[in-house]
Design a protein around this motif. Structure first.
Motif, mmCIF file in Angstrom:
data_model
loop_
_atom_site.group_PDB
_atom_site.id
_atom_site.type_symbol
_atom_site.label_atom_id
_atom_site.label_comp_id
_atom_site.label_asym_id
_atom_site.label_seq_id
_atom_site.Cartn_x
_atom_site.Cartn_y
_atom_site.Cartn_z
ATOM 1 N N VAL A 69 0.800 -1.114 -0.011
ATOM 2 C CA VAL A 69 0.080 -0.021 -0.107
ATOM 3 C C VAL A 69 0.930 1.387 -0.117
ATOM 4 O O VAL A 69 0.670 2.264 -0.656
ATOM 5 C CB VAL A 69 -0.999 -0.035 1.317
ATOM 6 C CG1 VAL A 69 -1.659 1.387 1.471
ATOM 7 C CG2 VAL A 69 -2.252 -1.089 1.068
ATOM 8 N N LEU B 255 -4.646 3.126 -5.455
ATOM 9 C CA LEU B 255 -5.166 2.146 -4.732
ATOM 10 C C LEU B 255 -6.509 2.150 -5.644
ATOM 11 O O LEU B 255 -7.340 2.997 -5.538
ATOM 12 C CB LEU B 255 -5.599 2.139 -3.380
ATOM 13 C CG LEU B 255 -4.439 2.477 -2.206
ATOM 14 C CD1 LEU B 255 -5.039 2.332 -0.959
ATOM 15 C CD2 LEU B 255 -3.321 1.488 -2.568
ATOM 16 N N LYS C 130 -2.071 9.809 -1.811
ATOM 17 C CA LYS C 130 -2.563 8.546 -2.806
ATOM 18 C C LYS C 130 -3.891 8.906 -3.466
ATOM 19 O O LYS C 130 -4.730 9.709 -3.037
ATOM 20 C CB LYS C 130 -2.460 7.252 -1.982
ATOM 21 C CG LYS C 130 -1.597 7.059 -1.125
ATOM 22 C CD LYS C 130 -0.871 5.666 -1.224
ATOM 23 C CE LYS C 130 0.237 5.373 -0.423
ATOM 24 N NZ LYS C 130 1.703 5.676 -0.982
ATOM 25 N N ILE D 255 -3.662 -3.639 6.778
ATOM 26 C CA ILE D 255 -2.863 -2.336 6.703
ATOM 27 C C ILE D 255 -3.016 -1.327 7.681
ATOM 28 O O ILE D 255 -2.217 -0.504 7.516
ATOM 29 C CB ILE D 255 -3.264 -1.740 5.226
ATOM 30 C CG1 ILE D 255 -4.673 -1.451 5.320
ATOM 31 C CG2 ILE D 255 -3.126 -2.800 4.159
ATOM 32 C CD1 ILE D 255 -5.247 -0.360 4.032
ATOM 33 N N LEU E 95 -1.608 7.761 3.807
ATOM 34 C CA LEU E 95 -2.263 7.693 2.287
ATOM 35 C C LEU E 95 -2.534 8.972 1.972
ATOM 36 O O LEU E 95 -3.385 9.257 0.670
ATOM 37 C CB LEU E 95 -3.594 7.007 2.924
ATOM 38 C CG LEU E 95 -3.402 5.714 3.317
ATOM 39 C CD1 LEU E 95 -4.894 5.012 3.490
ATOM 40 C CD2 LEU E 95 -2.710 4.609 2.475
#
Lengths: 248, 248
Positions: A105, A111, A152, A133, A149
């Motif tokens: 990840v 993703l 992302k 995760i 994240l």
């Protein structure tokens, strides 16, 4: 900066138990991945695939909780230092399963999740992956505490057998898309990087009483195909622009 | 009417991966079960226990979907006739895992679920159980199409590490209690038979930054203990009244 670090990586995850030919979510994620790779063209890409239905991640366990809580008591431990806290074979077993999922990840720029609705929410196998995760600290920047994240793009392609859209009688029973929106928002993904494409009424093809809804189902999948195509092109182009900026 | 059929049955299900001594949801479900059995007293009871963390139910699979869809095409098939549709070893394997879980739910008068919050929602292992008991047609009356859970009492004892109650900053991020309310309501359980007891801030005891919240956490668990005690007494008394009516 090395090539590996600047070439965008798509992590494509499917979760439907239906085989590719029968799964709307699988068809749509495959279309996204194809378009994105084609749109990247000579600009290059990295691509990882994981099928959580074919190779499920084990449920979290008492060992997972025990090790996770112990790591958490050390503050936000960088992922590459968690191994140093492994105390016994149980911890080692937990980390052996968890680390590759976390690293995958963190290495991704996009993703892409293919998510059918099962019993009003996401597949259990997707939750088990989320539990892994979300190992304490793994998705946090140890320096700033910010969510890792946040840079992302997250693309959720959802499919559901019935209709749960605005105004539908079952609208309030959707715990699939709102859940994933809540989870990723809570993890620091900005709204403009969180993309949802949904195909509805997918059971119209095999539930006899839903047969009258087939043309609506076909329209819904066609609209979803167009949406994932446009989104893939847009994200691929955005990445090309970003790479060009870095290259200046 | 035989004794077996009229003696109320409590199906007690725990899902927390934490051991009994450390799990708030396990402590609370154990308290409910003890109170209910004591309150039943000489009136008698049946009791079944299932620990989904210690003995997880397998994720649903492609075989499950294939068999389920095939059964569904026959309309609402009574549970005891599904075995007649088993066509191969894969179907048989699916049904061998699924049937005992369905029968256990159908035999229960009270479903007691101990449910911690993991990553904003229910444990993956609980979802896998829900997927099994929701096998096409299994929770429907083949005669009327009505939900077969409509006569059950459902008691959900939830625990969550933080605060998600009305007015809390994270209120909108609770996909645990609203999900279970949605699922059981959709399955025909009337609102007055759907009971939620929640203990919050349970991580205050082991997350150092939450230490100032410990007295609130203690209050929350104490209030939940009182609520499950009262609820257990009330449901046990309701069942005694009902049994008395039948005995007239």
């Amino acid at each position: 900066m090395n090539h590996e670090a600047t070439t965008p990586c798509l992590l494509h995850i499917d979760t439907s138990v239906s085989p590719p030919g029968e799964s709307v979510s699988r068809r749509l994620t495959a279309l996204f991945a194809d378009c994105w790779r084609r749109s990247r063209g000579a600009a290059g890409h990295r691509y990882r695939y994981r099928d959580l239905a074919a190779e499920p991640v084990p449920y979290v366990t008492a060992d997972y909780a025990r090790f996770g809580y112990r790591v958490e008591r050390h503050g936000t431990v960088p992922v590459d230092q968690v191994a140093g806290l492994v105390g016994d074979a149980a911890d080692a077993g937990v980390w052996r399963v968890t680390l590759p999922l976390v690293e995958e990840v963190l290495a991704a720029d996009i993703l892409l999740l293919g998510v059918p609705m099962y019993n009003l929410t996401v597949p259990a196998a997707l939750l088990a992956w989320i539990d892994r995760i979300s190992f304490p600290g793994a998705l946090l920047d140890p320096e700033t505490g910010a969510g890792r994240l946040r840079d992302k793009q997250v693309v959720v392609v959802s499919a559901r057998g019935g209709g749960y859209g605005p105004g539908a009688p079952r609208e309030g029973l959707d715990f699939q898309v709102p859940y994933l929106r809540g989870y990723f928002t809570d993890r620091g993904v900005p709204e403009e990087q969180l993309h949802f494409v949904t195909a509805e009424l997918t059971r119209a093809w095999d539930v006899p009483t839903m047969a009258p809804l087939r043309s609506l189902a076909a329209d819904s999948e066609a609209a979803a195909r167009q949406a994932v195509t446009e989104l893939a092109d847009r994200l691929a182009a955005g990445e090309r622009e970003e790479a060009a900026r870095y290259a200046v």
